[in-house]
Design a protein around this motif. Structure first.
Motif, PDB file in Angstrom:
ATOM      1  N   ARG A 179     -16.675 -27.747 -27.895  1.00 15.59           N
ATOM      2  CA  ARG A 179     -15.797 -26.783 -27.210  1.00 15.59           C
ATOM      3  C   ARG A 179     -15.273 -27.369 -25.901  1.00 15.59           C
ATOM      4  O   ARG A 179     -14.088 -27.194 -25.560  1.00 15.59           O
ATOM      5  N   ALA A 188     -12.613 -29.848 -26.747  1.00 19.00           N
ATOM      6  CA  ALA A 188     -11.371 -29.194 -27.256  1.00 19.00           C
ATOM      7  C   ALA A 188     -10.597 -28.584 -26.097  1.00 19.00           C
ATOM      8  O   ALA A 188      -9.350 -28.649 -26.068  1.00 19.00           O
ATOM      9  N   GLN A 189     -11.279 -27.976 -25.159  1.00 23.36           N
ATOM     10  CA  GLN A 189     -10.592 -27.395 -23.991  1.00 23.36           C
ATOM     11  C   GLN A 189      -9.886 -28.495 -23.178  1.00 23.36           C
ATOM     12  O   GLN A 189      -8.770 -28.297 -22.687  1.00 23.36           O
ATOM     13  N   ALA A 202      -6.855 -29.760 -25.258  1.00 23.41           N
ATOM     14  CA  ALA A 202      -5.810 -28.729 -25.354  1.00 23.41           C
ATOM     15  C   ALA A 202      -5.034 -28.654 -24.050  1.00 23.41           C
ATOM     16  O   ALA A 202      -3.819 -28.433 -24.038  1.00 23.41           O
ATOM     17  N   ARG A 258      -3.570 -25.333 -29.656  1.00 24.25           N
ATOM     18  CA  ARG A 258      -4.349 -24.176 -29.175  1.00 24.25           C
ATOM     19  C   ARG A 258      -5.275 -23.671 -30.263  1.00 24.25           C
ATOM     20  O   ARG A 258      -6.399 -23.243 -30.024  1.00 24.25           O
ATOM     21  N   ARG A 279      -8.462 -25.562 -30.352  1.00 21.94           N
ATOM     22  CA  ARG A 279      -9.386 -25.164 -29.263  1.00 21.94           C
ATOM     23  C   ARG A 279     -10.092 -23.877 -29.601  1.00 21.94           C
ATOM     24  O   ARG A 279     -11.299 -23.744 -29.403  1.00 21.94           O
ATOM     25  N   GLU A 330     -14.219 -22.974 -29.931  1.00 27.89           N
ATOM     26  CA  GLU A 330     -14.893 -21.897 -29.198  1.00 27.89           C
ATOM     27  C   GLU A 330     -15.593 -20.946 -30.175  1.00 27.89           C
ATOM     28  O   GLU A 330     -16.727 -20.473 -29.931  1.00 27.89           O
TER      29      GLU A 330
END
Length: 446
Positions: free
Chosen positions: A166, A169-170, A173, A180, A183, A187
């Motif tokens: 996560r 990915a954040q 992104a 998006r 991401r 999550e």
């Protein structure tokens, strides 16, 4: 025939007066002369002198036995008489054993009751299968706990990886590397792993609780297993008490016959008639009357002179016997004399060979020899008197009384030892009176 010249009348009267005066003087001299005093005499002798303590004694059987009732019950009539001979082991008295038999049966009933109740306590214990099942349950719960804890470890590792995914990915992104949607997918995956990890933790807690519950159940069963021990101890104590009472009653039931411990004669029958008696009641007294000893109570002041081994002479009527002091009791006792005077006296025990003459309880006159010596110059006590704080005697010497001081040693009841002042064979005056003086003329009576 020769005629004498006649005297003058006056001269003849003078001669008569002189003759009367001479005769009167002679009569006065004869009257005033001391007359011999009649006395009794004794002879100074040389021989054995014994000093004794004289007292009264009583014979008794040396080893006597009083057979007493050993149990409570009804005594059968005793048929033995005084003087009968009994052998060792002979039955002397009997007591009805019925009360003891009843008591034995009652004790047996109580014993059976307590044993049955004790056996019932054993059934209250948990069965062995229940204990094994509780232990199996604990083992299963512990195995499940290990599996769940392994699952917690796995979910925790997966959650950690999802959190890292996560975070990447954040980052990507934000820089526009990934979309998006990618991401949001990362999550979502993290939240899913978190839920799985929380579920694993709850499962682990439940597994631990299951183990604790299973262990508690085993503890309770084990406690229940030992709970009856107190009751068992109570019943064991009761059973032991009844068994002891039963042993005593059975022993008493066997002791309803009183038997003679030795060969002896019956001295006294203390309870002859049939009657109810209690334990300890004296029934018959036995002993060997040929084995006697003598008990002499002497003044404590005389007992100081007596020693073990002293010779003892016993007089009973015309019988003369001899014994020996065996023991002097250590404690004195108070006894009132015939004159009402309290005296401290001590028992002196002596042996005596009187089996053919005396019996138990005979009263005799006793002389205990406390001093003895041969070849002793001795004189009767009645010949001695006090003079100038010494002892004196009157010795017969040529028809006159001669006073002589003597040195006195040991004394018996009738004679005294003379250490100095007299020789054997001399005569001494017995019972001297005030009329007898030194050099007084005496005559021997008889």
């Amino acid at each position: 025939m020769i005629l004498l010249p006649s005297l003058p009348k006056r001269s003849s009267k003078l001669l008569i007066y002189v003759g009367i005066a001479i005769a009167t003087a002679i009569a006065i001299v004869l009257l005033l002369r001391p007359t011999p005093v009649g006395v009794e005499v004794g002879r100074v002798e040389k021989g054995v002198l014994q000093v004794t303590v004289n007292a009264e004694g009583m014979t008794r059987v040396r080893d006597r036995y009083i057979l007493a009732a050993q149990v409570n019950g009804h005594l059968d009539r005793i048929t033995l008489n005084e003087g009968d001979t009994v052998e060792a082991g002979d039955v002397v008295a009997r007591i009805d054993p019925l009360p003891q038999t009843t008591a034995v049966q009652e004790a047996l009933g109580r014993l059976a009751e307590w044993r049955a109740q004790r056996a019932g306590v054993e059934t209250q214990r948990p069965k062995t299968a229940a204990l094994a099942q509780a232990r199996s349950r604990i083992a299963a719960a512990q195995a499940n706990q290990r599996q769940v804890e392994a699952r917690v470890t796995q979910t925790q590792a997966a959650l950690a990886q999802a959190q890292r995914d996560r975070q990447r990915a954040q980052y990507f992104a934000a820089t526009g590397v990934i979309s998006r949607q990618a991401r949001e997918q990362a999550e979502l995956n993290e939240r899913t792993k978190q839920e799985e990890h929380n579920a694993a933790l709850q499962a682990a807690q439940a597994a631990r609780s299951e183990v604790a519950v299973a262990q508690k159940a085993l503890t309770i069963l084990q406690a229940e297993q030992s709970d009856p021990d107190y009751l068992l101890e109570v019943y064991n104590a009761r059973i032991a008490s009844v068994e002891a009472e039963l042993a005593r009653l059975q022993d008493e039931a066997q002791r309803t016959e009183m038997r003679s411990p030795v060969r002896a004669q019956v001295l006294r029958v203390l309870q002859r008639s049939a009657q109810v008696v209690s334990e300890g009641t004296p029934l018959v007294e036995i002993g060997d009357p040929t084995q006697l000893e003598l008990v002499v109570d002497v003044l404590s002041s005389d007992a100081e002179r007596v020693a073990v081994g002293n010779a003892v002479y016993v007089t009973s009527g015309t019988t003369q016997l001899k014994g020996q002091v065996r023991r002097i009791e250590p404690s004195a006792f108070t006894k009132t004399s015939a004159l009402g005077v309290e005296e401290q006296r001590v028992n002196v025990i002596s042996s005596i060979d009187a089996s053919t003459v005396l019996g138990d309880g005979y009263r005799v006159d006793v002389q205990i020899v406390v001093w003895e010596k041969p070849d002793v110059i001795q004189v009767p006590l009645s010949a001695m008197f006090r003079c100038d704080r010494a002892w004196c005697v009157f010795v017969v010497n040529n028809g006159k009384a001669q006073r002589r001081k003597v040195t006195v040693g040991q004394r018996s009841d009738t004679t005294a030892e003379i250490q100095q002042g007299l020789t054997a064979g001399e005569l001494v005056i017995l019972h001297p009176t005030e009329q007898i003086e030194d050099n007084r003329t005496i005559t021997i009576n008889g």
